[in-house]
Design a protein around this motif. Structure first.
Motif, PDB file in Angstrom:
ATOM      1  N   GLN A   1      25.415  -5.472 -49.520  1.00  0.00           N
ATOM      2  CA  GLN A   1      25.589  -7.077 -49.861  1.00  0.00           C
ATOM      3  C   GLN A   1      24.680  -7.830 -49.188  1.00  0.00           C
ATOM      4  O   GLN A   1      24.457  -7.602 -48.064  1.00  0.00           O
ATOM      5  CB  GLN A   1      27.104  -7.323 -49.397  1.00  0.00           C
ATOM      6  CG  GLN A   1      27.995  -7.916 -50.437  1.00  0.00           C
ATOM      7  CD  GLN A   1      29.529  -8.450 -49.899  1.00  0.00           C
ATOM      8  OE1 GLN A   1      29.384  -8.750 -48.917  1.00  0.00           O
ATOM      9  NE2 GLN A   1      30.484  -7.998 -50.515  1.00  0.00           N
TER      10      GLN A   1
ATOM     11  N   GLN B   1      37.121   3.396 -49.848  1.00  0.00           N
ATOM     12  CA  GLN B   1      36.066   2.809 -50.758  1.00  0.00           C
ATOM     13  C   GLN B   1      34.838   3.687 -51.114  1.00  0.00           C
ATOM     14  O   GLN B   1      34.176   3.229 -51.964  1.00  0.00           O
ATOM     15  CB  GLN B   1      35.104   1.676 -49.584  1.00  0.00           C
ATOM     16  CG  GLN B   1      36.009   0.529 -49.459  1.00  0.00           C
ATOM     17  CD  GLN B   1      35.389  -0.652 -48.540  1.00  0.00           C
ATOM     18  OE1 GLN B   1      35.105  -0.304 -47.386  1.00  0.00           O
ATOM     19  NE2 GLN B   1      35.146  -1.842 -49.261  1.00  0.00           N
TER      20      GLN B   1
ATOM     21  N   LYS C   1      29.277   0.019 -45.302  1.00  0.00           N
ATOM     22  CA  LYS C   1      29.797   1.297 -44.567  1.00  0.00           C
ATOM     23  C   LYS C   1      30.444   0.901 -43.357  1.00  0.00           C
ATOM     24  O   LYS C   1      31.410   1.413 -42.873  1.00  0.00           O
ATOM     25  CB  LYS C   1      28.919   2.445 -44.805  1.00  0.00           C
ATOM     26  CG  LYS C   1      28.650   2.715 -46.138  1.00  0.00           C
ATOM     27  CD  LYS C   1      27.489   3.820 -46.030  1.00  0.00           C
ATOM     28  CE  LYS C   1      27.193   4.344 -47.401  1.00  0.00           C
ATOM     29  NZ  LYS C   1      26.454   3.389 -48.306  1.00  0.00           N
TER      30      LYS C   1
ATOM     31  N   SER D   1      30.625  -2.522 -40.295  1.00  0.00           N
ATOM     32  CA  SER D   1      30.478  -3.971 -40.326  1.00  0.00           C
ATOM     33  C   SER D   1      29.080  -4.648 -39.580  1.00  0.00           C
ATOM     34  O   SER D   1      29.131  -5.663 -39.102  1.00  0.00           O
ATOM     35  CB  SER D   1      31.567  -4.404 -39.356  1.00  0.00           C
ATOM     36  OG  SER D   1      31.449  -3.872 -37.836  1.00  0.00           O
TER      37      SER D   1
ATOM     38  N   ASN E   1      31.306  -7.616 -45.620  1.00  0.00           N
ATOM     39  CA  ASN E   1      31.079  -6.625 -46.327  1.00  0.00           C
ATOM     40  C   ASN E   1      32.189  -5.332 -45.957  1.00  0.00           C
ATOM     41  O   ASN E   1      31.861  -4.178 -46.457  1.00  0.00           O
ATOM     42  CB  ASN E   1      29.974  -5.903 -46.764  1.00  0.00           C
ATOM     43  CG  ASN E   1      29.814  -5.324 -48.153  1.00  0.00           C
ATOM     44  OD1 ASN E   1      30.896  -5.267 -49.126  1.00  0.00           O
ATOM     45  ND2 ASN E   1      28.661  -4.477 -48.325  1.00  0.00           N
ATOM     46  N   LEU E   2      33.173  -5.623 -45.451  1.00  0.00           N
ATOM     47  CA  LEU E   2      34.253  -4.543 -44.974  1.00  0.00           C
ATOM     48  C   LEU E   2      35.348  -5.081 -45.265  1.00  0.00           C
ATOM     49  O   LEU E   2      35.883  -6.178 -44.878  1.00  0.00           O
ATOM     50  CB  LEU E   2      34.021  -4.237 -43.520  1.00  0.00           C
ATOM     51  CG  LEU E   2      34.409  -2.865 -43.025  1.00  0.00           C
ATOM     52  CD1 LEU E   2      33.648  -1.707 -43.513  1.00  0.00           C
ATOM     53  CD2 LEU E   2      34.171  -2.746 -41.479  1.00  0.00           C
TER      54      LEU E   2
ATOM     55  N   TYR F   1      41.050  -3.559 -40.219  1.00  0.00           N
ATOM     56  CA  TYR F   1      39.964  -3.910 -40.704  1.00  0.00           C
ATOM     57  C   TYR F   1      39.045  -2.640 -40.791  1.00  0.00           C
ATOM     58  O   TYR F   1      38.734  -1.826 -39.838  1.00  0.00           O
ATOM     59  CB  TYR F   1      39.359  -4.965 -39.561  1.00  0.00           C
ATOM     60  CG  TYR F   1      38.001  -5.219 -39.800  1.00  0.00           C
ATOM     61  CD1 TYR F   1      37.640  -5.733 -41.217  1.00  0.00           C
ATOM     62  CD2 TYR F   1      36.997  -5.193 -38.938  1.00  0.00           C
ATOM     63  CE1 TYR F   1      36.270  -6.149 -41.316  1.00  0.00           C
ATOM     64  CE2 TYR F   1      35.494  -5.620 -39.306  1.00  0.00           C
ATOM     65  CZ  TYR F   1      35.437  -6.364 -40.569  1.00  0.00           C
ATOM     66  OH  TYR F   1      34.190  -6.751 -40.720  1.00  0.00           O
TER      67      TYR F   1
ATOM     68  N   PHE G   1      32.681  -1.442 -36.605  1.00  0.00           N
ATOM     69  CA  PHE G   1      33.896  -1.002 -37.480  1.00  0.00           C
ATOM     70  C   PHE G   1      33.440  -0.336 -38.773  1.00  0.00           C
ATOM     71  O   PHE G   1      32.341  -0.566 -39.210  1.00  0.00           O
ATOM     72  CB  PHE G   1      34.709  -2.505 -37.853  1.00  0.00           C
ATOM     73  CG  PHE G   1      35.369  -3.003 -36.802  1.00  0.00           C
ATOM     74  CD1 PHE G   1      36.427  -2.695 -36.200  1.00  0.00           C
ATOM     75  CD2 PHE G   1      34.673  -3.910 -36.090  1.00  0.00           C
ATOM     76  CE1 PHE G   1      36.982  -3.125 -35.019  1.00  0.00           C
ATOM     77  CE2 PHE G   1      35.298  -4.765 -35.013  1.00  0.00           C
ATOM     78  CZ  PHE G   1      36.375  -4.197 -34.450  1.00  0.00           C
ATOM     79  N   VAL G   2      34.424   0.677 -39.250  1.00  0.00           N
ATOM     80  CA  VAL G   2      33.881   1.466 -40.187  1.00  0.00           C
ATOM     81  C   VAL G   2      34.776   1.350 -41.472  1.00  0.00           C
ATOM     82  O   VAL G   2      35.834   1.021 -41.349  1.00  0.00           O
ATOM     83  CB  VAL G   2      33.897   2.784 -39.880  1.00  0.00           C
ATOM     84  CG1 VAL G   2      33.252   3.862 -40.654  1.00  0.00           C
ATOM     85  CG2 VAL G   2      32.758   3.251 -38.482  1.00  0.00           C
ATOM     86  N   ALA G   3      33.990   1.391 -42.634  1.00  0.00           N
ATOM     87  CA  ALA G   3      34.780   1.423 -43.908  1.00  0.00           C
ATOM     88  C   ALA G   3      35.816   2.402 -43.926  1.00  0.00           C
ATOM     89  O   ALA G   3      35.676   3.656 -43.434  1.00  0.00           O
ATOM     90  CB  ALA G   3      33.728   1.387 -44.911  1.00  0.00           C
TER      91      ALA G   3
END
Ligand code: ZN
Lengths: 344, 344
Positions: free
Chosen positions: A65, B325, A12, A14, B128-129, B176, B319-321
């Motif tokens: 992950q 997603q 969700k 980084s 994982n982003l 990103y 940083f945020v998803a």
């Protein structure tokens, strides 16, 4: 059980957390990061397949992950608990013996494509294209050559007319609209020679006419050149060269990259092989022509061997371009007994 | 006041951990399997190659990840092949409607371009982003068709402007997580680079033609020989000087002007190294008949990546998803259905 060092990512943000992975004998995978502990059943977890020594990823159902750097530890860990199904590619990629086998198979396949596939394809493409496809190409070549290599013929007008009429008679039976013509030129640079341009023009040098001791020898030479035209060797040659470049580019890498272009360069070595094949084909055409018109086959052998004596140190790009094979070509005409009756 | 409290900047270098021997084995097995499966495996091969290069690229000790699905690539290729087949069939059977395919292609081109960029971005992730690409087909059409037409109308004068706009389009539409990239390179910086290149090419052309003229009038050599004498050095100058210069300066200009949330990229390629690597790569690939192509690719990638760094003044943790997603599986499927990679 030993623990695996990992990074944990929640999927969700980084954010990165150092983590540990344990596998319990119950078949549960335990992830520890910060003060959190999460348990996953092994069936719900997916592992990225091994690729070289790159980092591996463990995917959890909730989208989070883990990243693991120690491949061997992870593989040992997985070997105990999960039969590996997706590791075939890695097995092939990691053993020198498989890489060697792949190299041999690839080399054979590429060689076969270049030696047989590309010429066959170029042949069918060339025959499918309309007759005037290569005309512009040939006209340009003729214009360029006329300034550099060729000068107006010095043969008597009458002799020129006679030869042209002979050629016109030879092409009566070729497909209509091909527009084959004979041009005579003087050329000290290339000497006794003849060549067929893709546009349907056969150029014969004065020197060639003078070298011949019998007009049937010239007919034999012209028949050979006619073979080049009828089999569309000019166009096929162009198609084959670009076909080979394409094959190499496709194998070595992306078509745009410089390395692909660089790798395609050694294919100039193939030129000799390709042009030899064309010479043999044109010789066969000439042989057939001589037989049907009851001209002794030895005429072609005679003029070939006389040319070879004259040109022994000339590597021009015309009639005698495939030098080492000239002897064999002469032999092929002398040995041909398939129609005994004409070869007197 | 608050500005002063920001944490000191930290330089995070990118690392590349790929190695030539490992990649050679992956490369040759990929080619071999692609040949054996008549090209079908090449989609998987492409994914493995991309994965290898992404996973071996580390920033702050975390690797990048490529998650492209080979099936999506196969799908993209099938569409491309079907389209090509249909258009060439139409060309034969109904030549009068063949132009329809050209029109379709022209209209679909910006859309395909955007789809491909999006496919690549969404299948790239770090920590994982995922990355994302939000450019629209209309935006792409403005740049890749609109400005490209202007370049044609102005005989290339606007080419540097076009280059700046394409890089800007890609960078500013890339994100990103939810954070978009910023692109600060000015049009005049692109002109500065291309003016030098244009000047060099013009000079090269003039010098080449003057020498050509001189030589051809001394009439010592045949046309082909003079052509080689002149144009080989010209091509060499291009390969040795112009192409590495363009590579170095464009790469540095573009990367040095990309930033994300106040983190700036820095690229410090030098002309000498780039020239040496590209020239020696070309020779290595030629002399090894393509076998050193993987080595050349690793070597160039390592140099490029190792000279890239991120000057960061905020932690990389925040940083945020993107929303996408969290969308339902249904939404994902619809997106997936139209996501494919047209790049062959
Ligand atoms: Zn010949």
């Amino acid at each position: 059980m030993t623990a695996l060092d990992a990074y944990f990512y929640d999927g969700k943000t980084s954010n990165r957390h150092p983590a540990y992975l344990h596998l319990q004998s119950s078949g549960e995978l335990v992830v520890n990061w910060c003060d959190t502990e999460i348990r996953h059943s092994l069936e719900s977890v997916k592992f990225s397949s091994r690729l070289g020594n790159t980092r591996r990823l463990v995917y959890f159902l909730d989208g989070s992950q883990c990243e693991i750097a120690d491949n061997d530890a992870l593989d040992a860990f997985l070997a105990q608990h999960q039969p590996q199904a997706s590791a075939l590619a890695h097995k092939l990629e990691s053993k020198v013996i498989y890489a060697g086998a792949a190299l041999i198979i690839t080399a054979v396949a590429v060689w076969a494509t270049i030696a047989y596939g590309v010429p066959a394809l170029a042949r069918s493409v060339a025959f499918a294209l309309p007759a005037n496809t290569e005309r512009a190409l040939g006209d340009r070549v003729m214009k360029t050559l006329d300034g550099f290599l060729f000068f107006p013929s010095k043969l008597p007008e009458l002799r020129q007319k006679e030869l042209k009429a002979k050629f016109a008679q030879m092409v009566v039976n070729t497909k209509p609209g091909a527009g084959y013509v004979l041009e005579l030129r003087e050329s000290k640079k290339i000497g006794a020679n003849a060549l067929a341009l893709p546009s349907g023009i056969v150029v014969m040098t004065d020197e060639m006419v003078q070298l011949a001791k019998h007009d049937e020898e010239l007919v034999a030479v012209l028949a050979h050149e006619l073979g080049h035209l009828e089999y569309r060797h000019g166009l096929r040659h162009a198609l084959q060269s670009s076909g080979v470049a394409l094959v190499i580019a496709a194998v070595v890498g992306d078509i745009a990259s410089t390395s692909a272009i660089a790798a395609a360069l050694p294919t100039v070595l193939l030129e000799a092989k390709y042009s030899r094949a064309f010479e043999i084909e044109a010789d066969k055409y000439a042989l057939q022509y001589l037989k049907t018109n009851n001209i002794p086959l030895k005429r072609f052998a005679d003029i070939l061997s006389r040319m070879q004596d004259k040109h022994s140190d000339n590597d021009s790009t015309g009639f005698l371009s495939s030098h080492p094979a000239t002897k064999e070509r002469i032999q092929a005409f002398l040995n041909d007994r398939s129609t005994g009756s004409n070869a007197n | 006041m608050e500005q002063d409290l920001s944490p000191p900047t930290k330089t995070l270098p990118f690392q590349f951990t790929g190695n030539a021997v490992e990649y050679f084995k992956i490369w040759i097995v990929n080619i071999c399997l692609s040949i054996i499966t008549l090209g079908i495996y090449s989609a998987w091969a492409k994914v493995r190659t991309k994965r290898y290069f992404y996973s071996n690229t580390l920033l702050d000790n975390t690797s990048f990840e490529y998650t492209g699905n080979p099936v999506a690539i196969v799908k993209g290729r099938l569409i491309a092949v079907a389209f090509l087949g249909a258009s060439s069939l139409a060309q034969r059977l109904y030549p009068e409607i063949a132009f329809v395919f050209t029109v379709i292609l022209l209209i679909a081109f910006p859309w395909l371009l955007v789809r491909t960029m999006r496919f690549n971005a969404r299948n790239s992730s770090y920590r994982n982003l995922r990355f994302n690409f939000t450019g629209t087909a209309i935006g792409a059409a403005k740049v890749y068709i609109g400005i490209a037409l202007l370049v044609g109308l102005t005989v290339g004068l606007l080419f540097p402007f076009f280059m700046q706009r394409t890089k800007k389009f890609i960078a500013e539409n890339s994100a990103y997580g939810t954070t978009t990239f910023d692109f600060a390179a000015l049009v005049k910086s692109f002109y500065a680079i291309y003016l030098k290149v244009f000047a060099a090419i013009a000079l090269l052309g003039i010098v080449g033609s003057v020498i050509f003229f001189q030589l051809s009038h001394s009439a010592m050599k045949t046309g082909a020989a003079i052509g080689l004498l002149v144009w080989i050095p010209v091509v060499l100058v291009f390969v040795v000087l112009i192409s590495p210069y363009l590579r170095t300066s464009l790469q540095n200009l573009v990367w040095n002007n990309i930033s994300i949330a106040g983190n700036r990229m820095q690229s410090s390629l030098t002309f000498g190294r780039v020239a040496w690597i590209s020239i020696s790569n070309i020779f290595a690939v030629i002399l090894s008949v393509g076998l050193l192509a993987p080595w050349a690719k690793i070597r160039w990638t390592r140099y490029r990546i190792q000279n890239l760094s991120l000057i960061s003044n905020v932690a990389l943790d925040n940083f945020v998803a993107a929303e996408l997603q969290q969308v339902s599986a249904m939404g994902e499927e619809i997106v997936d259905m139209f996501d494919f990679d047209i790049a062959l």
